[in-house]
Design a protein around this motif. Structure first.
Motif, PDB file in Angstrom:
ATOM      1  N   GLN A 211      -9.607  -3.448  -5.805  1.00  0.00           N
ATOM      2  CA  GLN A 211      -8.240  -2.972  -6.008  1.00  0.00           C
ATOM      3  C   GLN A 211      -8.022  -1.639  -5.298  1.00  0.00           C
ATOM      4  OE1 GLN A 211      -6.763  -2.953 -10.064  1.00  0.00           O
ATOM      5  NE2 GLN A 211      -8.042  -4.690 -10.624  1.00  0.00           N
ATOM      6  N   GLN A 212      -8.965  -0.702  -5.467  1.00  0.00           N
ATOM      7  CA  GLN A 212      -8.807   0.608  -4.838  1.00  0.00           C
ATOM      8  C   GLN A 212      -8.912   0.498  -3.320  1.00  0.00           C
ATOM      9  OE1 GLN A 212     -10.058   4.068  -6.835  1.00  0.00           O
ATOM     10  NE2 GLN A 212     -10.899   5.040  -4.999  1.00  0.00           N
ATOM     11  N   ALA A 213      -9.804  -0.365  -2.830  1.00  0.00           N
ATOM     12  CA  ALA A 213      -9.906  -0.563  -1.377  1.00  0.00           C
ATOM     13  C   ALA A 213      -8.604  -1.128  -0.830  1.00  0.00           C
ATOM     14  CB  ALA A 213     -11.074  -1.491  -1.062  1.00  0.00           C
ATOM     15  N   CYS A 214      -7.983  -2.035  -1.589  1.00  0.00           N
ATOM     16  CA  CYS A 214      -6.703  -2.602  -1.178  1.00  0.00           C
ATOM     17  C   CYS A 214      -5.634  -1.521  -1.142  1.00  0.00           C
ATOM     18  CB  CYS A 214      -6.311  -3.723  -2.131  1.00  0.00           C
ATOM     19  SG  CYS A 214      -4.712  -4.480  -1.768  1.00  0.00           S
ATOM     20  N   LEU A 215      -5.650  -0.650  -2.136  1.00  0.00           N
ATOM     21  CA  LEU A 215      -4.675   0.436  -2.164  1.00  0.00           C
ATOM     22  C   LEU A 215      -4.834   1.335  -0.939  1.00  0.00           C
ATOM     23  CD1 LEU A 215      -2.485   2.055  -3.671  1.00  0.00           C
ATOM     24  CD2 LEU A 215      -4.344   3.374  -4.694  1.00  0.00           C
ATOM     25  N   ILE A 216      -6.069   1.674  -0.591  1.00  0.00           N
ATOM     26  CA  ILE A 216      -6.308   2.516   0.588  1.00  0.00           C
ATOM     27  C   ILE A 216      -5.837   1.802   1.855  1.00  0.00           C
ATOM     28  CG2 ILE A 216      -8.141   3.540   1.989  1.00  0.00           C
ATOM     29  CD1 ILE A 216      -9.614   4.090  -0.689  1.00  0.00           C
ATOM     30  N   GLU A 217      -6.056   0.485   1.915  1.00  0.00           N
ATOM     31  CA  GLU A 217      -5.563  -0.307   3.054  1.00  0.00           C
ATOM     32  C   GLU A 217      -4.042  -0.219   3.143  1.00  0.00           C
ATOM     33  OE1 GLU A 217      -6.429  -3.420   6.092  1.00  0.00           O
ATOM     34  OE2 GLU A 217      -7.748  -2.107   4.965  1.00  0.00           O
ATOM     35  N   ALA A 218      -3.370  -0.328   1.995  1.00  0.00           N
ATOM     36  CA  ALA A 218      -1.915  -0.256   1.970  1.00  0.00           C
ATOM     37  C   ALA A 218      -1.421   1.121   2.401  1.00  0.00           C
ATOM     38  CB  ALA A 218      -1.404  -0.594   0.570  1.00  0.00           C
ATOM     39  N   LEU A 219      -2.065   2.164   1.887  1.00  0.00           N
ATOM     40  CA  LEU A 219      -1.666   3.521   2.262  1.00  0.00           C
ATOM     41  C   LEU A 219      -1.825   3.742   3.770  1.00  0.00           C
ATOM     42  CD1 LEU A 219      -3.268   5.558  -0.668  1.00  0.00           C
ATOM     43  CD2 LEU A 219      -0.848   5.018  -0.340  1.00  0.00           C
ATOM     44  N   ALA A 220      -2.927   3.237   4.321  1.00  0.00           N
ATOM     45  CA  ALA A 220      -3.160   3.391   5.761  1.00  0.00           C
ATOM     46  C   ALA A 220      -2.071   2.680   6.568  1.00  0.00           C
ATOM     47  CB  ALA A 220      -4.534   2.856   6.131  1.00  0.00           C
ATOM     48  N   ALA A 221      -1.637   1.509   6.098  1.00  0.00           N
ATOM     49  CA  ALA A 221      -0.588   0.769   6.807  1.00  0.00           C
ATOM     50  C   ALA A 221       0.722   1.536   6.794  1.00  0.00           C
ATOM     51  CB  ALA A 221      -0.409  -0.605   6.178  1.00  0.00           C
TER      52      ALA A 221
END
Length: 318
Positions: A211-221
């Protein structure tokens, strides 16, 4: 999480293929379409978006690979589509729609309720993430209460959806435009919708690290802005396949971490390949539209059809 926000999460699930680059964020599995069949990645000889050709005997399906995300109102020459639609038996659109019937699938309603929270998600984040999340949601034009959830993947998917709306990016086109063109000519259009109830349950069960890795991916996008999507779209419009494959795929990489995502990805690709194969049972020609990476990846749609003995011609063939 408000009802519109919950429905936005449901809509984001459609991008799995479902409606994603080779390295993924720490904590996320590899992009399911990271490895490409290199001999299929060919610059088009003719002007405009690239087409592949699948045939058996005298029957042909012209396959257009499209970006997973596209700028709304992005310009491209539809002449190749118009030419191939003339006399076509049918048009097969991407199998990347998801829906939830809360009456027939009450477990989905429970999953939606479990995604709700009493406080804005950013309030629970550690270190520098609250500031990054706040800046990202502001870039998406949304207030903190919209993200009242304790689930990092739900927050990330909703953030990506909101950001794409604000940046005028869409996962619907160019396929939606091609569907309208086909309908205007009275050509039968085939599409498919998948029940997202199981994926909702998967989002709830996704491990916290993912979940946190996904959040970081979203923030980077969001922090990267729409430039990558716009550049990939321009390359696609000119038939430059390799740079067209470099569009942002945060949704796909996030959803790959959900339990059961790999099985759904397999099902969608198999169904799309089967639909093309069935179209080849009718004399004449048809048109299919498939997202680029699922089309060209190892185990993707064209790879499956080639392994079944169908002839594949690339955009570089005469």
């Amino acid at each position: 999480m408000t009802r519109p926000a919950r429905m936005a999460v449901v809509g984001a699930l459609a991008a799995l293929a479902l409606m994603p680059q080779t390295a993924s964020a720490q904590g996320l599995p590899p992009d399911p379409d990271a490895v490409l069949v290199e001999e299929l990645v060919v610059t088009a000889r003719e002007a405009g978006p690239a087409w592949w050709r699948v045939s058996r005997g005298e029957s042909v399906v012209h396959v257009l690979g499209v970006p997973s995300v596209f700028p709304k109102g992005g310009g491209w020459d539809p002449a190749g589509v118009e030419r191939r639609l003339r006399g076509a038996n049918q048009v097969i659109l991407p199998f990347n729609s998801a829906s939830v019937n809360l009456l027939s699938a009450p477990g989905a309603a429970v999953s939606l309720l479990r995604l709700r929270g009493s406080d804005p998600y950013e309030d629970s984040l550690p270190a520098d993430l609250p500031a990054r999340f706040g800046a990202a949601r502001e870039a998406a034009g949304q207030p903190a209460p919209r993200y009242r959830t304790g689930n990092g993947m739900a927050a990330a998917l909703l953030l990506i959806s909101d950001y794409r709306d604000a940046a005028r990016l869409t996962a619907a086109d160019p396929a939606k435009t091609i569907g309208r063109m086909a309908a205007a000519q009275g050509i039968r259009v085939e599409a498919r919708s998948y029940d997202a109830a199981a994926l909702l349950r998967s989002v709830v069960r996704t491990p916290r690290a993912a979940q946190q890795a996904c959040l970081i991916e979203a923030l980077a996008a969001v922090e990267a802005g729409p430039g990558q999507v716009q550049e990939a779209a321009r390359a696609w419009a000119w038939g430059q396949v390799r740079p067209a494959l470099d569009g942002e795929r945060a949704n796909e990489r996030c959803l790959a971490a959900a339990p059961g995502a790999a099985e759904l990805d397999e099902r969608v690709k198999a169904d799309q390949a089967r639909a093309i194969a069935q179209a080849l049972n009718t004399p004449g020609h048809s048109v299919a539209v498939v997202p680029l990476r699922p089309l060209l990846s190892q185990g993707g749609v064209l790879d499956r059809l080639r392994s079944q003995g169908y002839e594949i011609r690339t955009p570089g063939d005469r």
